[in-house]
Design an enzyme around this catalytic site. Structure first.
Site, PDB file in Angstrom:
ATOM      1  N   SER A 286     -14.124  -9.677 -34.546  1.00  0.00           N
ATOM      2  CA  SER A 286     -13.222  -8.864 -35.349  1.00  0.00           C
ATOM      3  C   SER A 286     -13.744  -8.666 -36.769  1.00  0.00           C
ATOM      4  O   SER A 286     -14.864  -8.228 -36.976  1.00  0.00           O
ATOM      5  CB  SER A 286     -11.842  -9.528 -35.324  1.00  0.00           C
ATOM      6  OG  SER A 286     -10.876  -8.720 -35.907  1.00  0.00           O
ATOM      7  N   ASP A 563      -8.856  -1.399 -27.987  1.00  0.00           N
ATOM      8  CA  ASP A 563      -8.639  -2.695 -27.339  1.00  0.00           C
ATOM      9  C   ASP A 563      -7.230  -3.223 -27.600  1.00  0.00           C
ATOM     10  O   ASP A 563      -6.970  -4.411 -27.504  1.00  0.00           O
ATOM     11  CB  ASP A 563      -9.703  -3.706 -27.775  1.00  0.00           C
ATOM     12  CG  ASP A 563      -9.593  -4.090 -29.247  1.00  0.00           C
ATOM     13  OD1 ASP A 563      -8.650  -3.627 -29.924  1.00  0.00           O
ATOM     14  OD2 ASP A 563     -10.441  -4.854 -29.724  1.00  0.00           O
ATOM     15  N   HIS A 614      -7.885  -7.406 -27.772  1.00  0.00           N
ATOM     16  CA  HIS A 614      -8.661  -7.724 -28.976  1.00  0.00           C
ATOM     17  C   HIS A 614      -8.946  -9.222 -29.171  1.00  0.00           C
ATOM     18  O   HIS A 614     -10.063  -9.609 -29.497  1.00  0.00           O
ATOM     19  CB  HIS A 614      -7.926  -7.177 -30.198  1.00  0.00           C
ATOM     20  CG  HIS A 614      -8.692  -7.352 -31.468  1.00  0.00           C
ATOM     21  ND1 HIS A 614      -9.847  -6.671 -31.729  1.00  0.00           N
ATOM     22  CD2 HIS A 614      -8.485  -8.144 -32.531  1.00  0.00           C
ATOM     23  CE1 HIS A 614     -10.313  -7.031 -32.908  1.00  0.00           C
ATOM     24  NE2 HIS A 614      -9.496  -7.922 -33.422  1.00  0.00           N
TER      25      HIS A 614
END
Ligand SMILES: *[C@@H]1O[C@H](CO)[C@@H](O)[C@H](O)[C@H]1NC(C)=O
Ligand SMILES: *[C@@H]1O[C@H](CO)[C@@H](O)[C@H](O)[C@H]1NC(C)=O
Ligand SMILES: *[C@@H]1O[C@H](CO)[C@@H](O)[C@H](O)[C@H]1NC(C)=O
Ligand SMILES: *[C@@H]1O[C@H](CO)[C@@H](O)[C@H](O)[C@H]1NC(C)=O
Ligand SMILES: *[C@@H]1O[C@H](CO)[C@@H](O)[C@H](O)[C@H]1NC(C)=O
Ligand SMILES: *[C@@H]1O[C@H](CO)[C@@H](O)[C@H](O)[C@H]1NC(C)=O
Length: 656
Positions: A286, A563, A614
């Site tokens: 991320s 996502d 995610h």
């Protein structure tokens, strides 16, 4: 710029609960699935909506034990069985979870093995398969967590914070008891000073250290655990694996300034490289994808031109937020905390459950680190007034209009009400944040696109550019490899319908369980009584909903690809187009893109082996395989794999 400080930090909630689901079958043909009540209930239990309250509830109970063991001994089993009854838990079998044992242990007053909640029967499997092939640890591995993932500890010794000393104030069980019993203090401790972006006086909060800092957020909610388990099977341990925990609330600048984070990380890389004689593999999740530039940068890393080439074997960007996160923008504008922090759902749960929107907004705003999620590249990347790169032929409304208003009546009196592209929206949103935030943004972040090579070269010494891959270049490291791995196939927020009013908007109305909720049980988390209606002028126009049109609109949010948290454009465009250009990738570093299709299994908590959500993607087979292959030195086997049309979308962007 004449920017007025305005109080518009509030927002509406998007409630997304309906019993009719539009989905796609294996061929990608749309289907409408109407779920029965029972089915929904089962799915709800399997989903994180259930697991969080569960984890947190158990956590709270445990918190009580640790706080006052004598009294809670009696209370416990009663509360637990009430809880079990309430959620009809016996009917639901989580693989590997033995409830009778947990109950027995609870009765015996032993701490139950809550982490069994983590298990779904596929632990260590990827590692075993690799070991079977004779693969073993080759390169040292450094894991860099994303935003919200790292636990934070209190180090303040001032009397009012002594109770917290060295306890986790973010993540872990203690957070729950602190939030429950000591809410004000907890919040004051976690908030940063809006001027300096550092701890307020008398408060000291630091990132927890070691592999535990981000392996689970709270027992029962894994983050890096699965990756670590699999790496361990092929001979990784703390000697050749390091989790680079950081205080994600800080701006990157302050992270170096206060904690020396990048210098320390750099030394660690050098130490591992030297001791093991092998270059290091960096795996970032991320927001952690920004770290590479900061580590190599001459200002902070002081590494010199060939440092990355000599020290880093490969960089794995897992679900990297390269070009920003659309849903973060709504948080900046209207305090829409829940969805943003869904970068980390467990954190979102805590904030949602215990804090009013106003409080949350205040907290979020003080965290300069969150600004690295601001959308980058403007209309060149995200689309103009009439077209967006990810529009389909049959769209009735373009994603290029990042913010739209239905009502054009007040346009003249109120210039704010107009349909806006990302560029316009970005400016407009910034104007609605406090002056301190605007100043911080101007000094520490940048969101443009830079095409001039000379300027890009100069940006090598301008730290505010380094979190934007469109304004900074990849390091000159011809033999390094970059792997972009991310999920695709979960509906993701992409653009918005907003409403605007001069009058106070009544929060309590917007959030009350409405007809769409599944009998109120699946509704939003309850508000605290303190959550009074706020004066706000902009909110997501939740009345706009249309599941039949393209793009689909849910409660004012237009859905796109991604996502579930980060848009496909942000995840993939740099990997398939941007970094294929010499301008941003001067050494021509080889970029391999692996898209992981989202195929969650509804009966397994958090989707199982083939989920690409995610956060949950960190437990997926696909990503674990990729990480292990790179670490054990067979990264060459990995090939570009696409399930989306990202290459077409990226080709439509204005790069030049
Ligand atoms: C922003 O950057 C400046 C240096 O350009 C630094 O002095 C300041 O502390 C930073 N502010 C924050 C909140 O990080
Ligand atoms: C918007 O983008 C499309 C596609 O890239 C282009 O054809 C069109 O001319 C652009 N419109 C404006 C007003 O720039
Ligand atoms: C048109 O819309 C459908 C959904 O209604 C979508 O699946 C399909 O991909 C779209 N077609 C094109 C060409 O964009
Ligand atoms: C924004 O676009 C929508 C759809 O095209 C349109 O109905 C609306 O009137 C526009 N709003 C404004 C303020 O122009
Ligand atoms: C749930 O909602 C349905 C329809 O709205 C209603 O018939 C039913 O009685 C409700 N069930 C409960 C437990 O409230
Ligand atoms: C995940 O996908 C693979 C290949 O597509 C399949 O063989 C496997 O059974 C799936 N696993 C689960 C748990 O759905």
């Amino acid at each position: 710029m004449a920017l007025k400080k305005r109080k518009t930090w509030a927002g509406s909630e998007t409630v997304e609960h309906t019993t009719v689901e539009h989905t796609e079958d294996d061929d990608g043909t749309p289907m409408v699935v109407v779920h029965t009540k029972e089915e929904l209930k089962r799915r709800w239990i399997a989903s994180r909506r259930f697991l969080f309250p569960l984890g947190i509830f158990l956590g709270t109970l445990l918190g009580f034990v640790l706080v006052s063991p004598a009294t809670s001994n009696i209370e416990f089993p009663a509360q637990l069985s009430m809880f079990l009854q309430q959620y009809d838990i016996q009917k639901f079998q989580i693989p590997g979870l033995d409830w009778t044992r947990i109950e027995a242990e609870w009765n015996n007053f032993k701490i139950p093995e809550l982490w069994k909640l983590n298990n779904d029967g596929r632990e260590y499997q990827v590692g075993e398969a690799m070991k079977e092939r004779g693969l073993t640890a080759k390169h040292p591995v450094i894991l860099v967590p994303g935003v919200i993932s790292t636990g934070l500890e209190s180090w303040s010794t001032s009397p009012e914070y002594r109770n917290f000393f060295r306890e986790k104030v973010w993540g872990g069980f203690h957070m729950i008891s602190q939030v429950t019993f000591n809410r004000e203090r907890w919040m004051a401790g976690l908030m940063l000073d809006p001027e300096t972006g550092l701890d307020p006086p008398d408060v000291k909060v630091r990132a927890a250290q070691g592999i535990d800092a981000a392996s689970s957020f709270i027992q029962g909610y894994w983050i890096w655990s699965k990756v670590i388990e699999n790496l361990a099977v092929v001979n990784y341990d703390p000697n050749n694996m390091f989790l680079a925990a950081y205080d994600w609330r800080l701006s990157f600048w302050n992270l170096e300034e206060r904690d020396g984070y990048f210098s320390v990380l750099k030394s660690r890389i050098e130490e591992m490289r030297g001791r093991m004689g092998k270059k290091v593999v960096l795996v970032a999740h991320s927001m952690g994808s920004t770290v590479l530039k900061w580590v190599e940068s001459p200002e902070h890393g002081r590494g010199g031109p060939s440092w990355v080439e000599n020290h880093i074997e490969a960089f794995v960007s897992a679900a990297g937020t390269h070009l920003g996160v659309p849903k973060a923008m709504t948080a900046f504008l209207s305090g829409e905390m829940k969805d943003t922090v869904e970068l980390h759902p467990a954190g979102a749960y805590v904030l949602e459950r215990f804090f009013s929107r106003k409080e949350r907004a205040k907290l979020f705003r003080s965290w300069a680190g969150s600004a690295s999620m601001w959308i980058k590249g403007g209309s060149s990347i995200w689309g103009n007034f009439t077209h967006a790169p990810d529009d389909h032929a049959n769209f009735t409304h373009t994603h290029g209009r990042f913010i739209s208003f239905r009502d054009s009546s007040s346009t003249e009196s109120d210039p704010g009400v107009r349909n806006m592209t990302v560029d316009e929206a970005s400016t407009w949103i910034l104007q609605h944040t406090p002056t301190t935030f605007q100043k911080m943004m101007a000094a520490n972040f940048s969101f443009e696109i830079e095409r001039d090579e000379a300027v890009l070269e100069k940006n090598n010494v301008v730290p505010s550019k380094w979190s934007n891959p469109l304004e900074s270049r990849l390091p000159y490291a011809p033999s390094m490899k970059i792997y972009c791995a991310y999920g695709h196939g979960k509906e993701t927020e992409r653009s918005y319908w907003y409403a605007r009013g001069e009058y106070e908007y009544d929060d309590s109305q917007a959030d009350s369980p409405n007809a769409q909720c599944f009998n109120g049980t699946d509704c939003d988390t309850p508000r605290t009584p303190l959550d009074l209606p706020l004066a706000r002028k902009n909110w997501i126009d939740a009345e706009v909903s249309d599941d039949t049109c393209q793009p689909r609109v849910r409660n004012g949010v237009q859905m796109g690809e991604g996502d579930g948290t980060v848009s496909l454009l942000s995840l993939g465009a740099m990997c398939v187009e941007g970094w294929k250009r010499k301008r941003w990738n001067p050494a021509g570093i080889k970029i391999t893109t692996v898209e992981l299709p989202h195929r969650p299994s509804p009966s397994i908590p958090r989707g199982g082996a083939n989920t690409s959500d995610h956060v949950d993607v960190l437990g997926s087979t696909g990503l674990n395989e990729l990480i292990l292959k790179v670490a054990t030195g067979v990264g060459d086997e990995i090939e570009d794999t696409f399930v989306s049309d990202i290459r077409e979308y990226a080709a439509r962007m204005h790069w030049d």
